[in-house]
Design an enzyme around this catalytic site. Structure first.
Site, PDB file in Angstrom:
ATOM      1  N   LYS A  22       0.818  -1.179  -0.108  1.00 48.08           N
ATOM      2  CA  LYS A  22      -0.179   0.153  -0.071  1.00 48.08           C
ATOM      3  C   LYS A  22       0.814   1.107   0.066  1.00 48.08           C
ATOM      4  CE  LYS A  22      -1.688   1.541   3.950  1.00 48.08           C
ATOM      5  NZ  LYS A  22      -1.368   3.062   4.242  1.00 48.08           N
ATOM      6  N   ASN A  23       1.901   1.056   0.938  1.00 50.86           N
ATOM      7  CA  ASN A  23       2.658   2.505   1.125  1.00 50.86           C
ATOM      8  C   ASN A  23       3.909   2.774   0.036  1.00 50.86           C
ATOM      9  OD1 ASN A  23       1.128   3.213   3.179  1.00 50.86           O
ATOM     10  ND2 ASN A  23       2.464   2.219   4.879  1.00 50.86           N
ATOM     11  N   ARG A  93      -4.359   9.999   4.495  1.00 48.19           N
ATOM     12  CA  ARG A  93      -3.074  10.664   4.692  1.00 48.19           C
ATOM     13  C   ARG A  93      -2.336  10.988   3.521  1.00 48.19           C
ATOM     14  NH1 ARG A  93       0.589  13.930   8.042  1.00 48.19           N
ATOM     15  NH2 ARG A  93       2.595  13.271   7.553  1.00 48.19           N
ATOM     16  N   CYS A 117      -6.073   8.023   9.177  1.00 47.86           N
ATOM     17  CA  CYS A 117      -6.002   7.497  10.181  1.00 47.86           C
ATOM     18  C   CYS A 117      -6.053   8.669  11.561  1.00 47.86           C
ATOM     19  CB  CYS A 117      -4.606   6.602  10.722  1.00 47.86           C
ATOM     20  SG  CYS A 117      -4.493   5.314   9.431  1.00 47.86           S
ATOM     21  N   ARG A 124      -1.960  14.427  12.504  1.00 44.86           N
ATOM     22  CA  ARG A 124      -0.861  14.071  11.333  1.00 44.86           C
ATOM     23  C   ARG A 124      -0.382  15.651  10.884  1.00 44.86           C
ATOM     24  NH1 ARG A 124      -1.766   8.782   9.925  1.00 44.86           N
ATOM     25  NH2 ARG A 124       0.331   8.742   8.914  1.00 44.86           N
ATOM     26  N   PRO A 125       0.624  15.812  11.432  1.00 47.28           N
ATOM     27  CA  PRO A 125       1.215  17.266  11.108  1.00 47.28           C
ATOM     28  C   PRO A 125       1.837  17.155   9.626  1.00 47.28           C
ATOM     29  CG  PRO A 125       2.452  16.172  12.851  1.00 47.28           C
ATOM     30  CD  PRO A 125       1.153  15.486  13.010  1.00 47.28           C
ATOM     31  N   ILE A 126       1.886  18.244   9.051  1.00 47.56           N
ATOM     32  CA  ILE A 126       2.535  18.313   7.817  1.00 47.56           C
ATOM     33  C   ILE A 126       3.534  19.381   7.551  1.00 47.56           C
ATOM     34  CG2 ILE A 126       0.634  17.368   6.309  1.00 47.56           C
ATOM     35  CD1 ILE A 126      -0.030  19.899   5.292  1.00 47.56           C
ATOM     36  N   ASP A 127       4.002  19.764   8.857  1.00 42.01           N
ATOM     37  CA  ASP A 127       4.930  20.989   8.974  1.00 42.01           C
ATOM     38  C   ASP A 127       6.363  20.806   8.399  1.00 42.01           C
ATOM     39  OD1 ASP A 127       6.892  20.201  11.747  1.00 42.01           O
ATOM     40  OD2 ASP A 127       5.098  19.125  11.411  1.00 42.01           O
ATOM     41  N   ASP A 308       3.625   0.130  12.168  1.00 43.12           N
ATOM     42  CA  ASP A 308       2.492  -0.417  11.608  1.00 43.12           C
ATOM     43  C   ASP A 308       2.283  -1.880  12.108  1.00 43.12           C
ATOM     44  OD1 ASP A 308       2.814   1.357   8.405  1.00 43.12           O
ATOM     45  OD2 ASP A 308       2.238   1.753  10.377  1.00 43.12           O
ATOM     46  N   ARG A 401      -9.208  -0.125   3.571  1.00 45.12           N
ATOM     47  CA  ARG A 401      -8.378   0.867   3.004  1.00 45.12           C
ATOM     48  C   ARG A 401      -7.173   0.152   2.669  1.00 45.12           C
ATOM     49  NH1 ARG A 401      -6.538   5.001   6.913  1.00 45.12           N
ATOM     50  NH2 ARG A 401      -5.134   5.346   5.251  1.00 45.12           N
TER      51      ARG A 401
HETATM   52  C1  EPZ Z   1       4.297   6.613   6.670  1.00 47.48           C
HETATM   53  O1  EPZ Z   1       3.286   7.525   7.442  1.00 47.48           O
HETATM   54  C2  EPZ Z   1       3.440   5.255   6.427  1.00 47.48           C
HETATM   55  N1  EPZ Z   1       2.299   5.982   5.651  1.00 47.48           N
HETATM   56  C3  EPZ Z   1       2.520   4.748   7.940  1.00 47.48           C
HETATM   57  O2  EPZ Z   1       1.688   3.938   7.645  1.00 47.48           O
HETATM   58  C4  EPZ Z   1       3.806   4.598   8.817  1.00 47.48           C
HETATM   59  O3  EPZ Z   1       3.136   4.266  10.065  1.00 47.48           O
HETATM   60  C5  EPZ Z   1       4.781   5.810   9.004  1.00 47.48           C
HETATM   61  O4  EPZ Z   1       5.222   6.143   7.724  1.00 47.48           O
HETATM   62  C6  EPZ Z   1       5.954   5.510   9.860  1.00 47.48           C
HETATM   63  O5  EPZ Z   1       6.421   4.317   9.528  1.00 47.48           O
HETATM   64  C7  EPZ Z   1       2.464   5.952   4.167  1.00 47.48           C
HETATM   65  O6  EPZ Z   1       3.677   5.500   3.841  1.00 47.48           O
HETATM   66  C8  EPZ Z   1       1.465   6.249   3.594  1.00 47.48           C
HETATM   67  P1  EPZ Z   1       6.032   9.689   9.276  1.00 47.48           P
HETATM   68  P2  EPZ Z   1       3.896   9.097   7.553  1.00 47.48           P
HETATM   69  O7  EPZ Z   1       5.853  11.184   8.600  1.00 47.48           O
HETATM   70  O8  EPZ Z   1       4.976   9.295   6.346  1.00 47.48           O
HETATM   71  C9  EPZ Z   1       6.015  13.049  12.382  1.00 47.48           C
HETATM   72  C10 EPZ Z   1      -0.268   2.938   7.535  1.00 47.48           C
HETATM   73  O9  EPZ Z   1      -0.737   2.121   8.535  1.00 47.48           O
HETATM   74  N2  EPZ Z   1       5.668  14.142  11.432  1.00 47.48           N
HETATM   75  O10 EPZ Z   1       7.047   8.982   8.922  1.00 47.48           O
HETATM   76  O11 EPZ Z   1       2.793   9.909   7.432  1.00 47.48           O
HETATM   77  C11 EPZ Z   1       4.647  12.299  12.632  1.00 47.48           C
HETATM   78  O12 EPZ Z   1       3.403  12.877  13.381  1.00 47.48           O
HETATM   79  C12 EPZ Z   1       0.355   4.027   7.721  1.00 47.48           C
HETATM   80  O13 EPZ Z   1       0.063   2.315   6.403  1.00 47.48           O
HETATM   81  C13 EPZ Z   1       5.720  15.504  11.865  1.00 47.48           C
HETATM   82  O14 EPZ Z   1       5.817  15.669  13.001  1.00 47.48           O
HETATM   83  O15 EPZ Z   1       4.660   8.978   8.738  1.00 47.48           O
HETATM   84  C14 EPZ Z   1       5.366  10.932  13.368  1.00 47.48           C
HETATM   85  O16 EPZ Z   1       5.369  11.231  14.716  1.00 47.48           O
HETATM   86  C15 EPZ Z   1       0.132   4.494   9.215  1.00 47.48           C
HETATM   87  N3  EPZ Z   1       5.664  16.493  10.621  1.00 47.48           N
HETATM   88  C16 EPZ Z   1       6.759  10.918  12.627  1.00 47.48           C
HETATM   89  O17 EPZ Z   1       6.744  12.302  12.293  1.00 47.48           O
HETATM   90  C17 EPZ Z   1       5.635  16.089   9.469  1.00 47.48           C
HETATM   91  O18 EPZ Z   1       5.358  16.988   8.686  1.00 47.48           O
HETATM   92  C18 EPZ Z   1       6.839   9.864  11.683  1.00 47.48           C
HETATM   93  O19 EPZ Z   1       5.841   9.975  10.621  1.00 47.48           O
HETATM   94  C19 EPZ Z   1       5.545  14.793   9.163  1.00 47.48           C
HETATM   95  C20 EPZ Z   1       5.538  13.787  10.128  1.00 47.48           C
END
Ligand code: EPZ
Length: 422
Positions: A22-23, A93, A117, A124-127, A308, A401
């Site tokens: 999926k990812n 997301r 989710c 889910r921040p995007i900063d 995950d 999903r």
């Molecule tokens: C990816 O999410 C995966 N989703 C997630 O899988 C997975 O759990 C995650 O990576 C961690 O391995 C996809 O690839 C679509 P992150 P992502 O950005 O990229 C923080 C599933 O069930 N953060 O690596 O969104 C965030 O809050 C999903 O398949 C910020 O603070 O996760 C987290 O604490 C769930 N600011 C940490 O970074 C940002 O701008 C890691 O999140 C972005 C992230």
């Protein structure tokens, strides 16, 4: 709303085939926007989030042809819109992944905060995405809950991710492919989906080096030629099905997978006492005579134990003898699902928002549950397989999903599960 109904006492066996990741799939569809030529994508999982990608692409003017059997052709040569449909964006997301390629291709993008989710603090921040884009010359305006990003030109930059982010790494990497100049990204995520994406883009003329390491360098190019991308096996499905077989203590062969992408799970199986064998593209989990032994676990960015897989692992811990400390280091709120397992009879103490202690083994009893997110949802299905009685799970959109034809695949290996009609 349709529900999953699962009867306990499952005896599973045979083989289950892992789908395309999926990812990985959710990044290649947005990446198609970087191309002015058609690309072909194979081994695409038939899941809701992929259907949302298809809808988003068509909505901005791309041609998307689903040829069946997981084969798609996407031609984004005529993008005619840079506003992303808010109703679709809010459903998952990874809709955020469309922003970078749109900026690289059309110089602007307008969208609401992405959905999906409920894990993670603050929706889910995007900063880190926005910060990275701004370093590349993108201006940002927010108006009535929409982000409006625009840039005359996208420039290469040096960017250090203050947090390791998977989609953040992929997003800025893709944007940099068509930027003017060179981009150096530091403290990048190392997930195999990132390497697979970079390898594909390079096969189409991009100049990306270092994917799969903490430092990725991207030399901007003027354009990309079309190509074909095969989605890599889903490592989370692989780990989930292996854990499911260990929970049920039945023999199961998991095929079309890459056991190396789940490397953090096997040493834990060794400590717990799960019998298994690893092949080049399969895993066989055997039934285990002795009792399973408790083993603590901490989630970590790849190649550490995937967050995950944390929730299925907690169900396994409820069947292990002793105390298991589970430490979720990546997301806030991702242990809240344990309340449902407690309602089913599990003995779980929440020490703080990131740590629980599971005492086992405990018998589980069927309950009526609501799936809060994708991974907790499949965990409820696994718990229902060993619980006494009939478990009912609502909000199964959150499961479908991410798991292709999950009911059919589970029935085929002997699980007593059915989906009620709408
Ligand atoms: C990816 O999410 C995966 N989703 C997630 O899988 C997975 O759990 C995650 O990576 C961690 O391995 C996809 O690839 C679509 P992150 P992502 O950005 O990229 C923080 C599933 O069930 N953060 O690596 O969104 C965030 O809050 C999903 O398949 C910020 O603070 O996760 C987290 O604490 C769930 N600011 C940490 O970074 C940002 O701008 C890691 O999140 C972005 C992230």
């Amino acid at each position: 709303m349709p529900k999953f109904i699962i009867s306990g006492g499952a005896k599973i066996g045979g083989e289950i085939k892992v789908g395309g990741a999926k990812n990985a799939a959710l990044k290649i569809f947005p990446a198609a926007i970087l191309f002015k030529e058609k690309i072909r994508i194979t081994n695409v999982p038939d899941i809701e989030d992929v259907h949302r990608c298809e809808e988003l692409l068509k909505d901005i003017g791309a041609l998307v042809n689903n040829l069946g059997n997981g084969v798609y052709e996407v031609d984004a040569s005529n993008i005619n819109k840079t506003d992303l449909n808010p109703e679709i964006v809010k459903k998952f997301r990874s809709s955020i992944m469309f922003v970078g390629p749109l900026l690289a291709r059309a110089g602007q993008a307008r969208f609401p905060h992405p959905g999906g989710c409920v894990i993670g603090a603050g929706g889910r921040p995007i900063d880190l995405f926005l910060d990275g884009f701004s370093k590349m010359g993108v201006e940002l305006k927010t108006e009535d809950k929409f982000y409006h990003l625009f840039a005359k030109n996208i420039f290469g930059t040096q960017y250090f991710f203050s947090k390791v982010t998977v989609t953040g790494t992929e997003s800025i990497m893709m944007t940099a492919v068509l930027a003017k100049g060179t981009t150096v990204l530091k403290n990048c995520a190392l997930e195999p989906e990132i390497t697979a994406l970079a390898d594909f883009l390079n096969s189409c003329g991009a100049k990306i080096s270092g994917a799969g390491t903490p430092t990725i360098t991207i030399e901007g190019v003027d354009g990309l030629r079309g190509g074909e991308y095969r989605v890599i096996p889903d490592r989370i499905e692989t780990g989930t099905f292996a854990i499911m077989a260990a929970v049920l203590n039945n023999k199961l062969k998991i095929t079309d997978c890459n056991p190396e992408h789940v490397g953090a799970l096997w040493p834990l199986f060794d400590k717990i006492g799960v019998n298994y064998e690893l092949g080049h593209d399969y895993v066989v989990v055997h039934s285990t005579k002795g009792p399973l032994k408790a083993c603590s676990m901490q989630t970590h960015e790849y190649p550490g134990f995937a967050t995950d897989l944390q929730s299925p692992y907690v169900v396994l811990a409820t069947q292990c003898q002793g105390l298991s400390l589970i430490h979720e280091t990546i997301y806030d709120r991702r242990l809240l699902f344990t309340d449902m397992l407690t309602q089913m009879g599990a003995n779980i103490i929440m020490c703080d928002p990131h740590r629980v202690v599971v005492s086992g083994p405990t018998k589980l009893y069927a309950k009526k549950l609501v799936s809060p997110d994708l991974r907790a949802g499949i965990t409820m299905v696994i718990a229902g397989m060993i619980a006494e009685g009939t478990t009912e799970i609502d909000n199964i959109y959150q499961i479908e999903r991410g798991y292709e034809k999950i009911v059919e695949r589970l029935i085929r290996i002997g699980v007593n599960i059915k989906k009620t009609e709408e």
